[in-house]
Design a protein around this motif. Structure first.
Motif, mmCIF file in Angstrom:
data_model
loop_
_atom_site.group_PDB
_atom_site.id
_atom_site.type_symbol
_atom_site.label_atom_id
_atom_site.label_comp_id
_atom_site.label_asym_id
_atom_site.label_seq_id
_atom_site.Cartn_x
_atom_site.Cartn_y
_atom_site.Cartn_z
ATOM 1 N N TYR A 95 40.269 42.617 52.600
ATOM 2 C CA TYR A 95 40.384 41.205 52.963
ATOM 3 C C TYR A 95 41.597 40.501 52.356
ATOM 4 N N CYS A 96 42.009 40.927 51.168
ATOM 5 C CA CYS A 96 43.027 40.176 50.414
ATOM 6 C C CYS A 96 44.400 40.143 51.077
ATOM 7 N N LEU A 97 45.126 39.079 50.780
ATOM 8 C CA LEU A 97 46.554 39.016 51.104
ATOM 9 C C LEU A 97 47.290 39.679 49.943
ATOM 10 N N PRO A 98 48.464 40.244 50.173
ATOM 11 C CA PRO A 98 49.180 40.881 49.061
ATOM 12 C C PRO A 98 49.381 39.950 47.864
ATOM 13 N N SER A 99 49.763 38.694 48.133
ATOM 14 C CA SER A 99 50.013 37.778 47.009
ATOM 15 C C SER A 99 48.717 37.515 46.248
ATOM 16 N N GLU A 100 47.609 37.397 46.992
ATOM 17 C CA GLU A 100 46.303 37.105 46.385
ATOM 18 C C GLU A 100 45.854 38.282 45.501
ATOM 19 N N TYR A 101 46.057 39.498 46.036
ATOM 20 C CA TYR A 101 45.639 40.683 45.270
ATOM 21 C C TYR A 101 46.525 40.838 44.022
ATOM 22 N N GLY A 102 47.824 40.596 44.208
ATOM 23 C CA GLY A 102 48.746 40.680 43.071
ATOM 24 C C GLY A 102 48.368 39.671 41.991
ATOM 25 N N GLU A 103 48.001 38.451 42.437
ATOM 26 C CA GLU A 103 47.615 37.417 41.459
ATOM 27 C C GLU A 103 46.333 37.783 40.722
ATOM 28 N N VAL A 125 50.887 47.871 46.332
ATOM 29 C CA VAL A 125 52.208 47.707 45.708
ATOM 30 C C VAL A 125 52.265 46.382 44.924
ATOM 31 N N TYR A 126 51.696 45.314 45.479
ATOM 32 C CA TYR A 126 51.642 44.045 44.741
ATOM 33 C C TYR A 126 50.817 44.191 43.468
ATOM 34 N N GLY A 127 49.734 44.954 43.556
ATOM 35 C CA GLY A 127 48.905 45.192 42.369
ATOM 36 C C GLY A 127 49.723 45.889 41.293
ATOM 37 N N VAL A 128 50.492 46.884 41.712
ATOM 38 C CA VAL A 128 51.314 47.650 40.764
ATOM 39 C C VAL A 128 52.410 46.749 40.183
ATOM 40 N N MET A 129 53.005 45.926 41.033
ATOM 41 C CA MET A 129 54.073 45.036 40.544
ATOM 42 C C MET A 129 53.539 44.032 39.521
ATOM 43 N N ASN A 130 52.225 43.816 39.566
ATOM 44 C CA ASN A 130 51.635 42.844 38.630
ATOM 45 C C ASN A 130 50.896 43.497 37.470
ATOM 46 N N GLY A 131 51.032 44.789 37.304
ATOM 47 C CA GLY A 131 50.501 45.403 36.086
ATOM 48 C C GLY A 131 49.537 46.559 36.260
ATOM 49 N N ALA A 132 49.039 46.820 37.494
ATOM 50 C CA ALA A 132 48.137 47.972 37.666
ATOM 51 C C ALA A 132 48.964 49.233 37.440
ATOM 52 N N ARG A 133 48.371 50.244 36.803
ATOM 53 C CA ARG A 133 49.119 51.479 36.541
ATOM 54 C C ARG A 133 48.414 52.716 37.082
ATOM 55 N N GLN A 134 47.432 52.487 37.960
ATOM 56 C CA GLN A 134 46.859 53.591 38.734
ATOM 57 C C GLN A 134 46.669 53.074 40.157
ATOM 58 N N ALA A 135 46.951 53.927 41.164
ATOM 59 C CA ALA A 135 46.700 53.539 42.557
ATOM 60 C C ALA A 135 45.767 54.569 43.172
ATOM 61 N N GLU A 136 44.714 54.086 43.841
ATOM 62 C CA GLU A 136 43.764 54.986 44.510
ATOM 63 C C GLU A 136 44.154 55.052 45.981
ATOM 64 N N VAL A 137 44.354 56.267 46.439
ATOM 65 C CA VAL A 137 44.996 56.474 47.730
ATOM 66 C C VAL A 137 44.389 57.687 48.433
ATOM 67 N N THR A 138 44.718 57.838 49.721
ATOM 68 C CA THR A 138 44.329 59.060 50.442
ATOM 69 C C THR A 138 45.539 59.569 51.221
ATOM 70 N N ILE A 139 45.518 60.859 51.514
ATOM 71 C CA ILE A 139 46.577 61.436 52.345
ATOM 72 C C ILE A 139 46.421 60.880 53.763
ATOM 73 N N ASN A 140 47.524 60.485 54.361
ATOM 74 C CA ASN A 140 47.575 59.893 55.713
ATOM 75 C C ASN A 140 46.824 58.558 55.779
ATOM 76 N N GLY A 141 46.406 58.031 54.619
ATOM 77 C CA GLY A 141 45.665 56.762 54.610
ATOM 78 C C GLY A 141 44.295 56.872 55.260
ATOM 79 N N LYS A 144 47.308 40.110 38.051
ATOM 80 C CA LYS A 144 48.043 39.345 37.024
ATOM 81 C C LYS A 144 47.051 38.541 36.168
ATOM 82 N N PHE A 145 46.078 37.908 36.830
ATOM 83 C CA PHE A 145 45.077 37.099 36.113
ATOM 84 C C PHE A 145 44.334 37.976 35.096
ATOM 85 N N LEU A 146 43.972 39.184 35.530
ATOM 86 C CA LEU A 146 43.233 40.081 34.629
ATOM 87 C C LEU A 146 44.139 40.527 33.472
ATOM 88 N N MET A 147 45.392 40.822 33.789
ATOM 89 C CA MET A 147 46.327 41.259 32.737
ATOM 90 C C MET A 147 46.498 40.152 31.683
#
Ligand code: KIV
Ligand code: ZN
Length: 498
Positions: free
Chosen positions: A174-182, A215-231, A185-188
């Protein structure tokens, strides 16, 4: 020095939840080994309490993997945690991933509970898991729609209880990139002890923003990304591993690196697509068939002069052999000349003009211009390899009988016949063709699509086969889909049989 982003792959857990994509344990081990070879830090291998099959897969993957951490999912339930710990007993590096819903949607409607009670369950789950395993990740399900102040309370409490990683899933995408990044950041900025743990992104793609959010999460301090091959993943899928990794690699100014060997991205994408029977959309970023195909004349001309004019990634960096200059009615002379010289045909400028004019007329009528077509225009078609054609095909199939096919191929004017049975009529016919051709080849992708609607429709078949380490594509369209399948198969074989 660049910061490291840990890559947590959940293809085998969240990705495998796609209907029709279930894998058996042997296939999961094959993918887990490939993920380790790719350089993935954490492999989420399954949800052991959910079924004996999942339990067994986590056990076997734990035995097969040596370097990557193997992770097992649980709910914030003691029984789940015990079963996960048992399934992980052979893992050299292990992690339990436990958690609970933290949004008001989950607390009120799913659990009929309160924020305080959920907080207590979260702390208890982490402490219980910590009895078995040192490395504990906690997920705040639906964190995307969780109030940030309450989310910070949960994150702080689970870190205090011993969580080493805290996952902030945007479960509904649901989140917008800026919202997720914020949010990150808020948690950090507001969680005591945040620097003793790692924040993880886990973004779903319901609005097509999973990669941007991660990517916004990472730019704001997350240091692990949970991902899948081919999304891949339920509904619109998860964040795609290849997109996050190549975004960070392309944007050096972010100063964040991963451990991924990007040359393995394309091979593993094909492997997952093949084993899960899930074709990759042609225009998928990084690994789609057209990701490096240039079809407009202006772009083709630019790429031929200097590939960086229209390419931000060298295809070889992600394991793709080369860019593809697709010949269409919008292609320029330079592209045609380039293709002809790859086929060993050099023309004078005058002859090229002639051929180009005829090529444009043909391209207006025919969408798919093949090498054979342009060789025909130059009069060099005699140099083409001998073509194989389907002379006849007869298939018997039905309910309660094993399908049998008889096939006759015309190879350079000579007729060859064979019969074979198979799991279905297409399999029987393909087996019969294999009896005649007798070459080592594996079908990597097989896609049947209806052109319009209705039982009288034309079926289009795209096929991709591997022979001697190279990939060959075949295509056919026919109202008889068994015939279309065999013709597409023969079309691909014609690309390498001389
Ligand atoms: O999307 C989600 O919230 C999840 C959790 C179970 C981690 O997959
Ligand atoms: Zn998820």
């Amino acid at each position: 020095m660049a910061d490291k982003l840990f890559i947590f792959d959940t293809t085998l857990r969240d990705g495998e939840q796609v209907p029709g994509c279930q894998l058996n344990t042997i296939e999961k081990i094959e993918i887990a080994r490939a993920l380790e070879h790719l350089g993935v830090d954490v492999i989420e291998a399954g949800f052991p309490v959910s079924s004996p099959g999942d339990f067994n897969s986590v056990v076997e993957i734990s035995k097969a993997v040596t370097w990557s951490t193997v992770c097992a999912l649980t709910r914030a339930v003691e029984k789940d945690i015990e079963v996960a710990a048992d399934a992980l007993k052979f893992a050299k590096r292990k992690r339990i991933h436990t958690g609970i819903g933290t949004s008001s949607y989950h607390i009120q409607h799913k659990f009929n509970s309160t924020q305080d009670k959920i907080l207590e369950r979260a702390i208890a789950a982490v402490k219980y898991a910590k009895r078995y395993v040192e490395d504990i990740e906690f997920y705040c399900e639906d964190a995307g729609r969780t109030d940030n102040v309450y989310l910070a309370r949960v994150v702080e409490a689970v870190i205090k209880a011993g969580a080493t990683v805290v996952n902030i899933p945007d479960t509904t995408g649901y989140c917008l990139p800026s919202e997720y990044g914020e949010k990150i950041k808020f948690l950090m900025e507001n969680v005591k002890g945040i620097h003793t743990a790692i924040l993880s992104t886990h973004c779903h793609n319901d609005l097509g923003m999973a990669t941007a959010n991660a990517v916004y999460g990472v730019m704001n301090g997350a240091r692990q990304a949970e991902v899948t091959i081919n999304g891949i993943g339920e509904r619109a899928g998860n964040t795609s591993l290849e997109e996050v990794v190549m975004t960070l690699k392309s944007h050096k100014e972010l100063n964040i690196e991963t451990n991924i060997n990007t040359k393995e991205l394309y091979p593993i994408s094909r492997m997952v697509s093949r084993l899960m029977n899930m074709p990759v959309q042609a225009n998928k970023a990084i690994v789609g068939r057209n990701a490096f195909a240039h079809s407009s004349g202006i772009h083709q001309d630019g790429v031929l002069k200097n590939r960086e004019s229209y390419e931000i990634i060298d295809p070889k960096e992600v394991g793709v052999d080369d860019n593809i200059i697709a010949l269409t009615a919008r292609s320029g002379r330079a592209a045609l000349k380039h293709r002809l010289s790859a086929l060993g045909v050099e023309l004078t400028a005058e002859k090229l003009d002639d051929v180009y004019e005829n090529f444009l007329k043909l391209a207006d009528r025919k969408k798919d211009i093949r090498d054979e077509d342009i060789l025909l225009l130059t009069g060099k078609d005699k140099a083409l390899p001998q073509r194989i054609t389907l002379a006849y095909l007869q298939v018997t199939s039905g309910v309660g009988v094993r399908p049998v096919a008889s096939v006759c191929l015309d190879i350079a004017g000579e007729k060859f016949e064979a019969a074979a049975s198979g799991n279905g009529p297409v399999d029987a016919a393909i087996n019969a063709v294999k009896h005649i051709i007798r070459r080592e080849m594996t079908i990597q992708e097989f896609l049947i699509q209806a052109m319009n609607k209705g039982s009288d429709d034309v079926g289009k078949v795209h096929i991709q086969i591997e022979h001697n380490g190279a990939t060959y594509y075949g295509f056919s369209a026919n109202t008889d889909i068994i015939a279309a399948s065999v013709e597409a198969y023969i079309d691909a074989i014609n690309k390498f049989i001389k």
